[in-house]
Design a protein around this motif. Structure first.
Motif, mmCIF file in Angstrom:
data_model
loop_
_atom_site.group_PDB
_atom_site.id
_atom_site.type_symbol
_atom_site.label_atom_id
_atom_site.label_comp_id
_atom_site.label_asym_id
_atom_site.label_seq_id
_atom_site.Cartn_x
_atom_site.Cartn_y
_atom_site.Cartn_z
ATOM 1 N N GLY A 123 0.814 -1.215 0.000
ATOM 2 C CA GLY A 123 0.000 0.000 0.000
ATOM 3 C C GLY A 123 0.848 1.267 0.000
ATOM 4 N N LEU A 124 1.996 1.223 0.663
ATOM 5 C CA LEU A 124 2.891 2.382 0.683
ATOM 6 C C LEU A 124 3.748 2.477 -0.580
ATOM 7 C CD1 LEU A 124 4.162 2.218 4.387
ATOM 8 C CD2 LEU A 124 2.562 3.868 3.417
ATOM 9 N N VAL A 125 4.124 1.332 -1.127
ATOM 10 C CA VAL A 125 5.027 1.311 -2.276
ATOM 11 C C VAL A 125 4.311 1.635 -3.580
ATOM 12 C CG1 VAL A 125 6.494 -0.200 -3.674
ATOM 13 C CG2 VAL A 125 6.663 -0.267 -1.194
ATOM 14 N N LYS A 126 3.116 1.103 -3.758
ATOM 15 C CA LYS A 126 2.417 1.197 -5.044
ATOM 16 C C LYS A 126 2.278 2.623 -5.574
ATOM 17 C CE LYS A 126 -1.267 -0.851 -7.658
ATOM 18 N NZ LYS A 126 -2.277 -1.866 -7.699
ATOM 19 N N PRO A 127 1.860 3.603 -4.775
ATOM 20 C CA PRO A 127 1.728 4.954 -5.338
ATOM 21 C C PRO A 127 3.072 5.550 -5.795
ATOM 22 C CG PRO A 127 0.677 4.822 -3.171
ATOM 23 C CD PRO A 127 1.371 3.529 -3.409
ATOM 24 N N GLN A 128 4.152 5.129 -5.170
ATOM 25 C CA GLN A 128 5.468 5.675 -5.506
ATOM 26 C C GLN A 128 6.033 5.102 -6.797
ATOM 27 O OE1 GLN A 128 8.297 5.689 -2.211
ATOM 28 N NE2 GLN A 128 6.588 5.316 -0.823
ATOM 29 N N VAL A 129 5.655 3.867 -7.124
ATOM 30 C CA VAL A 129 6.261 3.199 -8.281
ATOM 31 C C VAL A 129 5.289 2.997 -9.430
ATOM 32 C CG1 VAL A 129 7.948 2.009 -6.840
ATOM 33 C CG2 VAL A 129 5.811 0.878 -7.408
ATOM 34 N N SER A 130 4.105 3.549 -9.334
ATOM 35 C CA SER A 130 3.081 3.359 -10.354
ATOM 36 C C SER A 130 3.607 3.711 -11.745
ATOM 37 C CB SER A 130 1.863 4.220 -10.025
ATOM 38 O OG SER A 130 0.870 4.028 -10.987
ATOM 39 N N GLY A 131 3.563 2.741 -12.631
ATOM 40 C CA GLY A 131 4.014 2.946 -14.002
ATOM 41 C C GLY A 131 5.515 2.876 -14.190
ATOM 42 N N ARG A 132 6.259 2.728 -13.106
ATOM 43 C CA ARG A 132 7.715 2.758 -13.201
ATOM 44 C C ARG A 132 8.372 1.447 -12.807
ATOM 45 N NH1 ARG A 132 9.984 7.854 -10.403
ATOM 46 N NH2 ARG A 132 11.690 7.430 -11.823
ATOM 47 N N ALA A 133 7.553 0.473 -12.350
ATOM 48 C CA ALA A 133 8.115 -0.821 -11.956
ATOM 49 C C ALA A 133 7.022 -1.876 -12.017
ATOM 50 C CB ALA A 133 8.683 -0.741 -10.551
ATOM 51 N N ASP A 134 7.434 -3.118 -12.187
ATOM 52 C CA ASP A 134 6.519 -4.244 -12.235
ATOM 53 C C ASP A 134 6.148 -4.627 -10.805
ATOM 54 O OD1 ASP A 134 5.094 -6.493 -13.022
ATOM 55 O OD2 ASP A 134 6.898 -7.758 -13.058
ATOM 56 N N MET A 135 4.856 -4.626 -10.505
ATOM 57 C CA MET A 135 4.419 -4.924 -9.144
ATOM 58 C C MET A 135 4.726 -6.373 -8.748
ATOM 59 S SD MET A 135 3.552 -2.241 -7.661
ATOM 60 C CE MET A 135 2.922 -2.906 -6.147
ATOM 61 N N GLY A 136 4.810 -7.272 -9.701
ATOM 62 C CA GLY A 136 5.200 -8.653 -9.395
ATOM 63 C C GLY A 136 6.613 -8.707 -8.846
ATOM 64 N N GLN A 137 7.499 -7.940 -9.461
ATOM 65 C CA GLN A 137 8.893 -7.864 -9.016
ATOM 66 C C GLN A 137 8.958 -7.237 -7.625
ATOM 67 O OE1 GLN A 137 11.225 -5.205 -11.420
ATOM 68 N NE2 GLN A 137 13.143 -5.784 -10.461
ATOM 69 N N ILE A 138 8.187 -6.195 -7.406
ATOM 70 C CA ILE A 138 8.155 -5.517 -6.107
ATOM 71 C C ILE A 138 7.652 -6.481 -5.036
ATOM 72 C CG2 ILE A 138 7.074 -3.638 -4.808
ATOM 73 C CD1 ILE A 138 8.457 -2.174 -6.846
ATOM 74 N N SER A 139 6.607 -7.224 -5.367
ATOM 75 C CA SER A 139 6.043 -8.184 -4.429
ATOM 76 C C SER A 139 7.093 -9.216 -4.005
ATOM 77 C CB SER A 139 4.837 -8.872 -5.078
ATOM 78 O OG SER A 139 4.310 -9.851 -4.236
ATOM 79 N N GLU A 140 7.857 -9.703 -4.961
ATOM 80 C CA GLU A 140 8.931 -10.667 -4.641
ATOM 81 C C GLU A 140 9.980 -10.046 -3.733
ATOM 82 O OE1 GLU A 140 9.035 -13.928 -5.360
ATOM 83 O OE2 GLU A 140 7.029 -13.637 -6.197
ATOM 84 N N MET A 141 10.328 -8.786 -3.990
ATOM 85 C CA MET A 141 11.323 -8.096 -3.155
ATOM 86 C C MET A 141 10.827 -7.973 -1.709
ATOM 87 S SD MET A 141 12.494 -5.028 -5.716
ATOM 88 C CE MET A 141 13.709 -4.312 -4.629
ATOM 89 N N ILE A 142 9.538 -7.621 -1.574
ATOM 90 C CA ILE A 142 8.959 -7.461 -0.233
ATOM 91 C C ILE A 142 8.924 -8.799 0.482
ATOM 92 C CG2 ILE A 142 6.875 -6.820 1.029
ATOM 93 C CD1 ILE A 142 6.374 -4.725 -1.205
ATOM 94 N N LYS A 143 8.496 -9.857 -0.224
ATOM 95 C CA LYS A 143 8.452 -11.207 0.382
ATOM 96 C C LYS A 143 9.838 -11.616 0.865
ATOM 97 C CE LYS A 143 4.694 -13.291 -2.211
ATOM 98 N NZ LYS A 143 4.360 -14.232 -3.288
ATOM 99 N N ALA A 144 10.853 -11.383 0.043
ATOM 100 C CA ALA A 144 12.216 -11.766 0.409
ATOM 101 C C ALA A 144 12.672 -11.013 1.654
ATOM 102 C CB ALA A 144 13.164 -11.499 -0.760
#
Length: 147
Positions: A123-144
């Protein structure tokens, strides 16, 4: 100039230049935008246009994977060309270091300590990276990070 106006201007330029492939993709984009405006009876702002473009990119990437798995390189090439055109309307992608920084800050700001609290971080990351990063990749980073 708004993103929607830029896309419309690019459509006119593609018509004048006779770029049939580019024109077809731009018309697909404008049709998706118009469909959403008519369905919801709203005027789209740049953030909503970006969300539609991201969705189109995700659909095309999924299609590329499926076509490649089915040994249909001809169809995958068409989808790759469409991806390139759609990406011209998205902002510059974030680097891996910038993404790591944003994710780390979001984790500390949210106070998340386990994978169950991943929703807070996204919820905090999505508005900052909208259109600039793949949310699947972000999700993996957060899980790790939270594992």
């Amino acid at each position: 100039m708004s993103l929607k106006a830029r896309i419309t201007d690019d459509m006119k330029a593609a018509m004048r230049a006779g770029e049939k492939d580019r024109l077809g993709v731009i018309r697909l984009i404008l049709a998706a935008l118009k469909q959403r405006e008519v369905d919801e009876r709203i005027e789209l702002d740049d953030a909503q246009v970006l969300a539609i473009l991201e969705k189109m990119l995700k659909q095309r990437r999924d299609s590329i994977e499926q076509y490649t798995a089915a040994n249909r390189e001809d169809l995958a090439a068409v989808e790759r060309a469409e991806v390139e055109i759609v990406q011209t309307y998205l902002p510059e992608p974030l680097s891996a270091a910038e993404l790591e920084q944003i994710v780390a800050k979001a984790i500390t700001d949210s106070g998340a300590t386990s994978a169950r609290e991943m929703g807070k971080v996204i919820g905090l990351v999505k508005p900052q990276v909208s259109g600039r990063a793949d949310m699947g990749q972000i999700s993996e980073m957060i899980k790790a990070r939270l594992a």
